[in-house]
Design an enzyme around this catalytic site. Sequence first.
Site, short mmCIF file in Angstrom:
data_model
loop_
_atom_site.label_atom_id
_atom_site.label_comp_id
_atom_site.label_asym_id
_atom_site.label_seq_id
_atom_site.Cartn_x
_atom_site.Cartn_y
_atom_site.Cartn_z
N ASP A 151 9.26 5.71 -1.27
CA ASP A 151 8.48 4.96 -2.12
C ASP A 151 8.07 5.93 -3.35
OD1 ASP A 151 7.46 2.50 -3.20
OD2 ASP A 151 5.47 3.34 -2.91
N SER A 152 7.97 5.36 -4.52
CA SER A 152 7.35 5.88 -5.66
C SER A 152 5.98 6.51 -5.62
CB SER A 152 7.58 5.16 -6.90
OG SER A 152 6.56 4.02 -6.69
N GLY A 187 7.14 1.16 -11.89
CA GLY A 187 7.48 -0.17 -12.36
C GLY A 187 7.80 -0.10 -13.79
N CYS A 239 10.57 0.27 -1.53
CA CYS A 239 10.18 0.46 -3.03
C CYS A 239 10.74 -0.62 -3.77
CB CYS A 239 10.24 1.57 -3.69
SG CYS A 239 9.81 1.61 -5.33
N ASN A 240 10.39 -1.70 -4.00
CA ASN A 240 11.19 -3.10 -4.89
C ASN A 240 11.85 -2.45 -6.28
OD1 ASN A 240 10.59 -5.73 -3.57
ND2 ASN A 240 9.04 -4.65 -3.16
N THR A 241 10.93 -1.70 -6.96
CA THR A 241 11.68 -1.08 -8.13
C THR A 241 12.87 -0.25 -7.93
OG1 THR A 241 9.36 -1.14 -9.24
CG2 THR A 241 10.95 0.08 -10.32
N GLU A 246 -3.97 1.55 -6.26
CA GLU A 246 -3.76 2.94 -6.20
C GLU A 246 -5.15 3.76 -6.56
OE1 GLU A 246 -0.42 5.35 -7.25
OE2 GLU A 246 0.65 3.97 -5.72
N CYS A 291 6.26 -6.39 -4.40
CA CYS A 291 5.78 -5.02 -4.46
C CYS A 291 5.07 -4.66 -3.13
CB CYS A 291 5.16 -4.87 -5.56
SG CYS A 291 4.26 -3.12 -5.85
N THR A 292 5.41 -3.59 -2.58
CA THR A 292 4.89 -3.15 -1.22
C THR A 292 3.35 -2.80 -1.53
OG1 THR A 292 5.63 -0.83 -1.67
CG2 THR A 292 6.93 -2.38 -0.57
N HIS A 293 2.75 -2.66 -2.75
CA HIS A 293 1.43 -2.40 -2.80
C HIS A 293 0.75 -3.89 -2.88
CE1 HIS A 293 2.47 1.04 -4.82
NE2 HIS A 293 1.40 1.57 -4.69
#
Length: 284
Positions: free
Chosen positions: A11-12, A44, A74-76, A159, A193-195
Amino acid sequence: MVTTQPIGIFDSGYGGLTVMKEIVRKLPQYDYIYLGDNARAPYGNRSFETVYRYTLQCVEWFFQKGCPLVILACNTASAKALRTIQQNDLPQLAPSNRVLGVIRPTTEIIGNFTRSRKIGVLATNGTVQSGSYLIEIEKFFPDITVYQEACPMWVPIVENNEHTQPGADYFVKKHVQQIMLANKEIDTLLLACTHYPLLRDKITQFLPAGVSVVSQGEIVANSLGDYLKRHTELEIRCSKNGHRAFYTTDSTEDFDNHASIFFGQAIHSSHVDLDSNIPVADHI
């Protein structure tokens, strides 16, 4: 003799840990390596070319670590880089390895959650601009109408560990109301989005009764389990000692402090410099 190595999860930043948590819960026997490219996060709002270049560099790092399978949690990255990596780079880099994303597993079953056939997708700017969810859902469920809403402030809120604070309410309410205004018949919201699962309680707070909220972690974990059953030639190359290792391209102290919120338990990470591809230390 077949050489076995960990499954890579990328993931980013931290969000992919919400997916990894569910994967580990579902498939605890495997070894996993997680890499967060925190030094260059968030992805993103970056261009397709930049996201592709960063993601490919990270995939190459996983391959150098011996991983036969890499999950772009990561979706992006899944939206902007996965297809190009699969089609153009993988045949040259490691034709027997595989790189998978989080969009297809989700879109394959999203139709099971909606009765009205109207769903909303909450995502980053990059994921929305890619149109990936519109394209993929259309393939599997052409009868479903999809409405998208970009939520650019949500990742920074999470974050910075502000997702439980009252200050986050304005930004959550704003985008939830926007997506619901698109069509009052929307009965399913996908957190693309995984967040965003960390904002789930606040999202639900501003939703009308009867609207379900779908996160990706469990979906991706179940899909991975099924994939490994169907691809035994790859599954036998995945080591099974129950080990986990965590890497970040930024400060390990910051990563460990934040990552535990996403993963649900204490994490001890190692720093990696992607320019040199030499990890400083291992904590497996």
